[in-house]
Design a protein around this motif. Structure first.
Motif, mmCIF file in Angstrom:
data_model
loop_
_atom_site.group_PDB
_atom_site.id
_atom_site.type_symbol
_atom_site.label_atom_id
_atom_site.label_comp_id
_atom_site.label_asym_id
_atom_site.label_seq_id
_atom_site.Cartn_x
_atom_site.Cartn_y
_atom_site.Cartn_z
ATOM 1 N N ALA A 1 29.740 -10.552 54.682
ATOM 2 C CA ALA A 1 28.417 -10.919 54.163
ATOM 3 C C ALA A 1 27.723 -11.898 55.097
ATOM 4 N N VAL A 2 28.496 -12.781 55.729
ATOM 5 C CA VAL A 2 27.929 -13.687 56.725
ATOM 6 C C VAL A 2 27.387 -12.886 57.900
ATOM 7 N N TRP A 3 28.115 -11.856 58.296
ATOM 8 C CA TRP A 3 27.701 -11.032 59.434
ATOM 9 C C TRP A 3 26.464 -10.194 59.113
ATOM 10 N N ASP A 4 26.447 -9.509 57.965
ATOM 11 C CA ASP A 4 25.335 -8.584 57.710
ATOM 12 C C ASP A 4 24.033 -9.321 57.407
ATOM 13 N N PHE A 5 24.128 -10.598 57.020
ATOM 14 C CA PHE A 5 22.935 -11.426 56.855
ATOM 15 C C PHE A 5 22.101 -11.437 58.135
ATOM 16 N N MET A 6 22.785 -11.465 59.288
ATOM 17 C CA MET A 6 22.072 -11.508 60.556
ATOM 18 C C MET A 6 21.310 -10.212 60.826
ATOM 19 N N SER A 7 21.822 -9.086 60.377
ATOM 20 C CA SER A 7 21.106 -7.822 60.568
ATOM 21 C C SER A 7 19.854 -7.778 59.707
ATOM 22 N N LEU A 8 19.933 -8.307 58.485
ATOM 23 C CA LEU A 8 18.729 -8.407 57.653
ATOM 24 C C LEU A 8 17.704 -9.323 58.310
ATOM 25 N N LEU A 9 18.166 -10.435 58.848
ATOM 26 C CA LEU A 9 17.270 -11.372 59.518
ATOM 27 C C LEU A 9 16.601 -10.740 60.732
ATOM 28 N N LYS A 10 17.374 -10.016 61.531
ATOM 29 C CA LYS A 10 16.824 -9.374 62.725
ATOM 30 C C LYS A 10 15.847 -8.260 62.356
ATOM 31 N N ALA A 11 16.110 -7.592 61.236
ATOM 32 C CA ALA A 11 15.163 -6.567 60.772
ATOM 33 C C ALA A 11 13.839 -7.210 60.389
ATOM 34 N N LEU A 12 13.896 -8.395 59.778
ATOM 35 C CA LEU A 12 12.664 -9.122 59.451
ATOM 36 C C LEU A 12 11.960 -9.601 60.712
ATOM 37 N N GLN A 13 12.722 -10.068 61.659
ATOM 38 C CA GLN A 13 12.114 -10.517 62.914
ATOM 39 C C GLN A 13 11.390 -9.360 63.609
ATOM 40 N N ARG A 14 11.988 -8.196 63.580
ATOM 41 C CA ARG A 14 11.378 -7.020 64.187
ATOM 42 C C ARG A 14 10.073 -6.632 63.486
ATOM 43 N N LYS A 15 10.031 -6.816 62.159
ATOM 44 C CA LYS A 15 8.858 -6.415 61.390
ATOM 45 C C LYS A 15 7.753 -7.472 61.359
ATOM 46 N N LEU A 16 8.131 -8.746 61.412
ATOM 47 C CA LEU A 16 7.168 -9.822 61.168
ATOM 48 C C LEU A 16 6.782 -10.616 62.403
ATOM 49 N N THR A 17 7.475 -10.390 63.516
ATOM 50 C CA THR A 17 7.104 -11.025 64.778
ATOM 51 C C THR A 17 6.969 -9.923 65.821
ATOM 52 N N CYS A 18 6.467 -10.264 66.970
ATOM 53 C CA CYS A 18 6.359 -9.262 68.029
ATOM 54 C C CYS A 18 7.570 -9.385 68.951
ATOM 55 N N THR A 19 8.395 -8.329 68.981
ATOM 56 C CA THR A 19 9.566 -8.304 69.859
ATOM 57 C C THR A 19 9.440 -7.195 70.905
ATOM 58 N N GLN A 20 8.226 -6.718 71.107
ATOM 59 C CA GLN A 20 8.026 -5.634 72.058
ATOM 60 C C GLN A 20 7.220 -6.117 73.261
ATOM 61 N N VAL A 21 7.209 -5.293 74.285
ATOM 62 C CA VAL A 21 6.403 -5.548 75.491
ATOM 63 C C VAL A 21 5.511 -4.335 75.714
ATOM 64 N N PRO A 22 4.222 -4.500 75.883
ATOM 65 C CA PRO A 22 3.490 -5.770 75.958
ATOM 66 C C PRO A 22 3.380 -6.450 74.599
ATOM 67 N N TRP A 23 3.314 -7.777 74.640
ATOM 68 C CA TRP A 23 3.213 -8.561 73.422
ATOM 69 C C TRP A 23 1.853 -8.392 72.772
ATOM 70 N N LEU A 24 1.845 -8.382 71.445
ATOM 71 C CA LEU A 24 0.603 -8.350 70.679
ATOM 72 C C LEU A 24 0.665 -9.417 69.590
ATOM 73 N N PRO A 25 -0.452 -10.032 69.217
ATOM 74 C CA PRO A 25 -0.437 -11.071 68.184
ATOM 75 C C PRO A 25 -0.057 -10.503 66.826
ATOM 76 N N VAL A 26 0.615 -11.318 66.028
ATOM 77 C CA VAL A 26 1.051 -10.880 64.701
ATOM 78 C C VAL A 26 -0.024 -11.182 63.676
ATOM 79 N N ASN A 27 0.090 -10.544 62.509
ATOM 80 C CA ASN A 27 -0.909 -10.732 61.464
ATOM 81 C C ASN A 27 -0.784 -12.088 60.775
ATOM 82 N N ASN A 28 0.452 -12.550 60.602
ATOM 83 C CA ASN A 28 0.680 -13.792 59.852
ATOM 84 C C ASN A 28 1.565 -14.723 60.669
#
Length: 263
Positions: free
Chosen positions: A43-70
């Motif tokens: 459960a400690v390990w899979d928490f990080m995958s949920l977190l990374k999924a949120l980071q992928r959806k809510l921040t910009c992790t791609q190139v070229p960078w684009l501004p986020v909505n929030n």
């Protein structure tokens, strides 16, 4: 009553079941903690995958960078990633909280071989559930992980946030600290890594992460009734998966204690 308050009210029966689970009364000594950690580590390990999924959806992790909505939500996620993935341990050495947990497991004498071997076989998101199902994990551990990755694969940011936010344990850190303190008073080993990890999570989850995570869900759902219903459904399942994992560990602890009595 706000929508978040409505969700929390609807989750009260399961949260009470989790808070009053028999597992806690079975955690009596360091050997019990060893058994708990060897299962809980997934459960400690899979928490990080949920977190990374949120980071992928809510921040910009791609190139070229684009501004986020929030930017507020993006900052919250990035702050959690910074703390969870690259915090510093009790010696000031940069480490993920997962790595700190492994260190704490070794410190109390828990076996880290199974989780280490499990991680070596992971390839990608598409094959992860087949790999989980073919592994030597028990049924509750497999179900817990499969639930998390089902939510991630559905790729709905509000339900990922729900799985991330609800169902996290509130009681265990304080209980572990009491057991560890008792072991130290009885002349057993000293556990600085364990105490540091637990104190860190008590501080972050209670004072910072918890309230901000609830605010994130409110922002993600807005006035969308369907999203709120999905958040409730996923949150209930997340709590039930946690209860099932606790019941599995409790059963193992009982079995261990019965074997000791018969020896």
């Amino acid at each position: 009553m706000t929508r978040i308050e409505q969700i929390e009210t609807a989750l009260l029966p399961q949260r009470e079941a989790l808070k009053n689970h028999e597992l806690y009364s079975l955690l009596e000594d360091v050997k019990d903690i060893q058994c708990f950690m060897e299962s809980h580590v997934y459960a400690v390990w899979d928490f990080m995958s949920l977190l990374k999924a949120l980071q992928r959806k809510l921040t910009c992790t791609q190139v070229p960078w684009l501004p986020v909505n929030n930017s507020t939500t993006a900052r919250f996620i990035n702050e959690i990633v910074l703390e969870e993935e690259t915090d510093v341990n009790e010696l000031g050495v940069p480490k993920s909280h997962f790595s700190m947990y492994l260190d704490a497991m070794e410190e109390v004498g828990a076996n880290t071989k199974q989780i280490t071997q499990f991680l070596l076989g992971i390839k990608d998101l598409e094959t992860i559930q087949g790999y989980i199902n073919s592994s030597s994990l028990n049924a509750a551990e497999k179900s817990f992980l499969n639930f998390s990755f089902n939510v991630i694969k559905e790729d709905k940011v509000h339900t990922i946030a729900a799985a991330f936010t609800f169902g996290r344990e509130d009681v265990i850190p304080d209980m572990f600290l009491n057991i560890i303190a008792g072991a130290e008073r009885n002349g057993e080993l000293v556990f600085p890594k364990m105490k540091y990890y637990l104190n860190k999570h008590i501080e972050l989850d209670g004072d910072e992460h918890g309230p901000l995570a609830l605010k994130m869900i409110t922002e993600l759902c807005g006035e969308d009734e369907h999203k709120w219903q999905e958040v409730l459904q996923v949150s209930k399942e997340a709590l039930q998966q946690r209860i099932n994992l606790w019941s599995s560990i409790a059963a193992q602890l009982k079995e261990n204690k019965e074997k000791l009595q018969m020896a």
